[in-house]
Design a protein around this motif. Structure first.
Motif, PDB file in Angstrom:
ATOM      1  N   LYS A   1      12.275  -5.211   6.997  1.00 30.18           N
ATOM      2  CA  LYS A   1      11.670  -4.469   5.880  1.00 30.18           C
ATOM      3  C   LYS A   1      10.385  -3.795   6.342  1.00 30.18           C
ATOM      4  O   LYS A   1       9.605  -4.396   7.086  1.00 30.18           O
ATOM      5  CB  LYS A   1      11.315  -5.436   4.740  1.00 30.18           C
ATOM      6  N   TRP A   2      10.178  -2.554   5.864  1.00 32.37           N
ATOM      7  CA  TRP A   2       8.947  -1.850   6.213  1.00 32.37           C
ATOM      8  C   TRP A   2       7.800  -2.364   5.353  1.00 32.37           C
ATOM      9  O   TRP A   2       7.923  -2.454   4.144  1.00 32.37           O
ATOM     10  CB  TRP A   2       9.110  -0.342   6.005  1.00 32.37           C
ATOM     11  N   GLN A   3       6.697  -2.727   6.006  1.00 31.79           N
ATOM     12  CA  GLN A   3       5.507  -3.204   5.292  1.00 31.79           C
ATOM     13  C   GLN A   3       4.355  -2.253   5.595  1.00 31.79           C
ATOM     14  O   GLN A   3       4.183  -1.837   6.736  1.00 31.79           O
ATOM     15  CB  GLN A   3       5.086  -4.593   5.803  1.00 31.79           C
TER      16      GLN A   3
ATOM     17  N   GLN B   1       0.400  -1.462   6.029  1.00 26.98           N
ATOM     18  CA  GLN B   1      -0.863  -2.151   6.335  1.00 26.98           C
ATOM     19  C   GLN B   1      -1.991  -1.140   6.392  1.00 26.98           C
ATOM     20  O   GLN B   1      -1.886  -0.141   7.120  1.00 26.98           O
ATOM     21  CB  GLN B   1      -0.769  -2.848   7.691  1.00 26.98           C
TER      22      GLN B   1
ATOM     23  N   ASP C   1      -0.587   1.920   8.334  1.00 27.37           N
ATOM     24  CA  ASP C   1       0.462   1.768   9.349  1.00 27.37           C
ATOM     25  C   ASP C   1       1.693   1.215   8.654  1.00 27.37           C
ATOM     26  O   ASP C   1       1.572   0.440   7.698  1.00 27.37           O
ATOM     27  CB  ASP C   1       0.024   0.735  10.407  1.00 27.37           C
ATOM     28  N   TRP C   2       2.867   1.598   9.123  1.00 23.54           N
ATOM     29  CA  TRP C   2       4.115   1.041   8.579  1.00 23.54           C
ATOM     30  C   TRP C   2       4.747   0.183   9.665  1.00 23.54           C
ATOM     31  O   TRP C   2       5.073   0.680  10.740  1.00 23.54           O
ATOM     32  CB  TRP C   2       5.053   2.168   8.133  1.00 23.54           C
ATOM     33  N   ILE C   3       4.881  -1.115   9.370  1.00 22.49           N
ATOM     34  CA  ILE C   3       5.376  -2.050  10.385  1.00 22.49           C
ATOM     35  C   ILE C   3       6.648  -2.728   9.864  1.00 22.49           C
ATOM     36  O   ILE C   3       6.690  -3.162   8.701  1.00 22.49           O
ATOM     37  CB  ILE C   3       4.279  -3.100  10.699  1.00 22.49           C
ATOM     38  N   LYS C   4       7.673  -2.792  10.725  1.00 22.01           N
ATOM     39  CA  LYS C   4       8.936  -3.407  10.296  1.00 22.01           C
ATOM     40  C   LYS C   4       8.888  -4.911  10.553  1.00 22.01           C
ATOM     41  O   LYS C   4       8.717  -5.345  11.686  1.00 22.01           O
ATOM     42  CB  LYS C   4      10.113  -2.782  11.049  1.00 22.01           C
ATOM     43  N   THR C   5       8.969  -5.695   9.459  1.00 19.49           N
ATOM     44  CA  THR C   5       8.968  -7.148   9.579  1.00 19.49           C
ATOM     45  C   THR C   5      10.215  -7.669   8.869  1.00 19.49           C
ATOM     46  O   THR C   5      10.432  -7.353   7.697  1.00 19.49           O
ATOM     47  CB  THR C   5       7.712  -7.756   8.879  1.00 19.49           C
ATOM     48  N   ASP C   6      11.028  -8.465   9.569  1.00 19.38           N
ATOM     49  CA  ASP C   6      12.286  -9.004   9.023  1.00 19.38           C
ATOM     50  C   ASP C   6      13.144  -7.897   8.400  1.00 19.38           C
ATOM     51  O   ASP C   6      13.678  -8.047   7.294  1.00 19.38           O
ATOM     52  CB  ASP C   6      12.003 -10.089   7.964  1.00 19.38           C
TER      53      ASP C   6
END
Ligand SMILES: Cc1cc2nc3c(=O)[nH]c(=O)nc-3n(C[C@H](O)[C@H](O)[C@H](O)COP(=O)(O)OP(=O)(O)OC[C@H]3O[C@@H](n4cnc5c(N)ncnc54)[C@H](O)[C@@H]3O)c2cc1C
Length: 255
Positions: A159-161, A163, A152-157
């Motif tokens: 930035k794409w992270q 998981q 999964d690609w999750i946007k945190t602050d």
């Protein structure tokens, strides 16, 4: 050698491309059947031209071929494997499937982040997205499959992270893998090292606004200086660079 070039020419332009491929350091990388895309594509170009080549013939005929990397190079591998009559061709990409049309945050003239389907894909290819390669599996030193996991690609602050999704490990049967995950920078061994050129943070040849490198009389242009890009950009940069070299040579002649 670099030294000879400097002795023989008033100006030298390095337009050597960015040919160092990105590798995949996972278990089983050493198995027979795992190749860099350019090993495969260059060899087929030689075969097409009737030129002899060294080493093993890399042929997809009758094989299950998995292309890792969803860009233009990967697409060329898909087409070549199809024309060699592979039994099955798949292409996996770690990023999510792009949308069919531009999204609000991606207006023209920015690079269009949309799904690209080439004629190679149309010839036959199972396309897969959001898959991370965990390891290569083999028997008696030869590749038999690739273990992948959904991500999964999750946007945190901002930035794409990435998981990894639990419980999504699976094996794709394959007896040939073509690594086409982009190019990191130009090949440093050879001219760049011989000429002692400074590199930028990404490992490309460092140039100033006049395309001059850290070595007097040596210029660099195209992918070698900006990193892997596009044909149109390389042509435009080549023209700009030629003008700067012309100015440099004119000054030299006047002195
Ligand atoms: C498989 C593949 C598919 C691509 N598809 C597309 C596409 O569809 N559209 C697009 O716009 N771009 C595409 N690109 C990118 C495009 O090819 C490059 O951005 C462009 O060619 C860069 O031009 P260049 O002149 O800087 O380098 P290159 O075209 O890479 O040329 C560098 C040349 O220098 C030679 N060389 C390297 N070292 C030395 C040396 N020491 N001495 C002498 N010669 C040397 C190399 O053999 C090569 O011929 C693709 C790239 C690849 C690899």
């Amino acid at each position: 050698s670099g030294k000879e070039l400097l002795q023989q020419y008033d100006a030298v332009v390095l337009a050597i491309g960015a040919m160092k491929p990105r590798d995949l350091a996972v278990e089983g990388r050493e198995l027979a059947g795992v190749y860099f895309a350019m090993e495969y594509l260059k060899q087929q170009n030689k075969v097409n031209r009737g030129v002899t080549f060294n080493g093993e013939r890399i042929n997809a005929a009758g094989k299950r071929v998995l292309v890792i990397g969803g860009g233009d190079t990967g697409s060329d591998c898909v087409g070549t494997a199809n024309r060699q009559r592979a039994e099955w061709v798949g292409q996996l990409e770690i990023l999510p499937r792009p949308p069919e049309k531009r999204q609000p945050g991606n207006p023209w003239p920015y690079w269009a982040n949309v799904l690209k389907t080439s004629s190679s894909h149309e010839e036959g290819c199972e396309r897969m997205w959001s898959l991370s390669t965990r390891r290569f599996i083999g028997e008696k030193g030869r590749l038999t499959g690739v273990e992948v996991q959904e991500v999964d690609w999750i946007k945190t602050d901002g930035k794409w992270q990435m998981q990894e999704k639990e419980g999504t490990l699976r094996i794709i049967k394959a007896d040939m893998v073509l690594l086409s995950m982009g190019f990191v920078h130009p090949v440093h061994e050879g001219l760049i090292t011989e000429l002692g050129l400074e590199l930028d943070q990404r490992g490309n040849i460092k140039v100033d606004k006049d395309f001059a490198t850290s070595q007097a009389g040596v210029f660099a242009s195209g992918d070698a200086a900006i990193g892997a890009s596009l044909v149109v950009t390389a042509i435009a940069k080549g023209q700009e660079c030629a003008l700067k070299v012309h100015e440099f040579l004119k000054k030299k002649t006047i002195v």
